[in-house]
Design an enzyme around this catalytic site. Sequence first.
Site, PDB file in Angstrom:
ATOM      1  N   LYS A  77       0.859  -1.190   0.000  1.00 30.29           N
ATOM      2  CA  LYS A  77       0.000   0.000   0.000  1.00 30.29           C
ATOM      3  C   LYS A  77       0.894   1.240   0.000  1.00 30.29           C
ATOM      4  CE  LYS A  77      -3.947   1.779   2.775  1.00 30.29           C
ATOM      5  NZ  LYS A  77      -4.901   1.434   3.860  1.00 30.29           N
ATOM      6  N   SER A 152      -9.953   1.603   2.934  1.00 30.10           N
ATOM      7  CA  SER A 152      -9.094   2.474   2.173  1.00 30.10           C
ATOM      8  C   SER A 152      -8.053   1.744   1.316  1.00 30.10           C
ATOM      9  CB  SER A 152      -8.349   3.408   3.137  1.00 30.10           C
ATOM     10  OG  SER A 152      -7.452   2.677   3.956  1.00 30.10           O
ATOM     11  N   SER A 176     -10.104  -1.161   6.894  1.00 32.18           N
ATOM     12  CA  SER A 176      -9.542  -0.896   5.560  1.00 32.18           C
ATOM     13  C   SER A 176      -8.903  -2.073   4.851  1.00 32.18           C
ATOM     14  CB  SER A 176      -8.515   0.229   5.634  1.00 32.18           C
ATOM     15  OG  SER A 176      -9.191   1.453   5.613  1.00 32.18           O
TER      16      SER A 176
HETATM   17  N1  GLN Z   1     -13.117   3.580   6.468  1.00 29.86           N
HETATM   18  C1  GLN Z   1     -12.573   3.839   7.758  1.00 29.86           C
HETATM   19  C2  GLN Z   1     -12.195   5.290   7.867  1.00 29.86           C
HETATM   20  O1  GLN Z   1     -12.444   6.005   6.980  1.00 29.86           O
HETATM   21  C3  GLN Z   1     -11.427   2.939   8.037  1.00 29.86           C
HETATM   22  C4  GLN Z   1     -10.174   3.388   7.423  1.00 29.86           C
HETATM   23  C5  GLN Z   1      -9.025   2.488   7.705  1.00 29.86           C
HETATM   24  O2  GLN Z   1      -9.179   1.386   8.243  1.00 29.86           O
HETATM   25  N2  GLN Z   1      -7.858   2.982   7.372  1.00 29.86           N
HETATM   26  O3  GLN Z   1     -11.654   5.714   8.821  1.00 29.86           O
END
Ligand code: GLN
Length: 478
Positions: A77, A152, A176
């Site tokens: 990532k 994400s 995410s």
């Molecule tokens: N979708 C969640 C957020 O926006 C989780 C993001 C993540 O796990 N990095 O915070």
Amino acid sequence: MTFPTINAIIDEIKSGRTSATQLVESTLADIKARDGAIGAFLETFDADALAQAAAIDALVKSGAELPPLAGVPVAIKDNMLFAGHKATACSSILVEHTAAYTSTVVERLIGAGAIIIGRTNMDEFAMGSSTETSACQKTYNPWDVTKIPGGSSGGGAAAVAAGFVPVALGSDTGGSVRQPAAMCGVVGMKPSYGRVSRYGIIALGSSLDQVGTFTHSAEDAALVLSIIGGRDEHDATSVDRLWGQVCPPSFSGLRVGVPKEYFVDGMDDEVRNRINEAIEVMKQAGAEIVDLSLPLTPYALPTYYIIQPAEASSNLGRYDGMRYGTRAPGSLEASYVNARGTGFGPEVKRRIMLGTFILSAGYYDSYYKKALAVRTAIRAEFDDAFKRVDVIVSPTAPGVAWNIGEKMDDPVAMYLADVFTVAANIAGIAGISVPCGLAHNLPVGLQFLAGSMQDEKALQAAAAYQNITKWHDQHPLV
Ligand code: GLN
């Protein structure tokens, strides 16, 4: 169609039927040919990957013992540092940022013979559930390119779902890894807090962040985690615990808890049906299904959206155009304002403002302190539940992948996509999402949760489920 497992790839390399160089060349060619329509990768590291492959091929020729991931292509990532390569967290403020050192996870992968193929798209600073807050590009779901891949870590999930690589690393602060895995029909594992080092990962919420894996099988996840996990002297929160064997992958005698609060109104009926069918499959296979109640479940999402922005606002303070980020012209104050004003996107700004407010004198007690108290209570509730069951099962997300753009103007609707995943981060426990069928022609994810440091139980349940189902062998036609 089945995609090769890590062990199948290693066999090919070991036996000399395929060289690591051939594999890397064909992987890079495949990405060049097909990723234009998906947008999983931001960049491939061709020269380095080929050099790593040549080194593996030399080892094979010499007859020396091969490291455990010899020749396995892995995507990382864009928030994972790999010295000499860009790591931008898909934010404009870091577009020029090149990593000065290598994260522990990447270092351990390379040490094990894996080949780092490239970096994948993500929501800006990992804030989002659809990969659309990325300042870099869009990623399209390989199952249907009109849909989001989840987020994400949407790039990593899409890269594995499309068959570009057998493994991608993501980070999971509130879902995410598990949520995009569910949306893209692959296996996504978030280990217990502390089982994988966070050193060299661009921080979002430091008490919640954990590196996880995208693979096609729970067994492959276990293998990769056994390499990247364990104590790291650079991360004081990492735990001195080796990854155990995931066996036997069987439901026989396994106590599987079904919390009624995870089957709420508002979730997609077809998704609910797939999860209920999966529970029936486990029951037939000898699992003891235990009805559970986790009454604090509705408080997990609001608690997460207090703690996470608070930690994010503090972590993102360093991006000021002086220490990190592109320096903006003007006096000192104007330079800060301009760098941050132009460098951060709307979602990141929203969370910085929210987090700063939450931590400000006068509000700290009513929001942040209260959220920490609820966090302790949620953790205790899980501890209690795991005295009665080995794993807890739930949907990973309340629905399937939605249309590109659909939730971009409605942050709360976007946050609700995390309703079933955030509790694991708040409690620091393990969670894995496995494919359990389709709804509306799109993949559905089944989540297994296990107690802190009981990751092997989540992997065991997931492996057992995959042994008796074949959903993970269904792939998009891209
Ligand atoms: N979708 C969640 C957020 O926006 C989780 C993001 C993540 O796990 N990095 O915070």
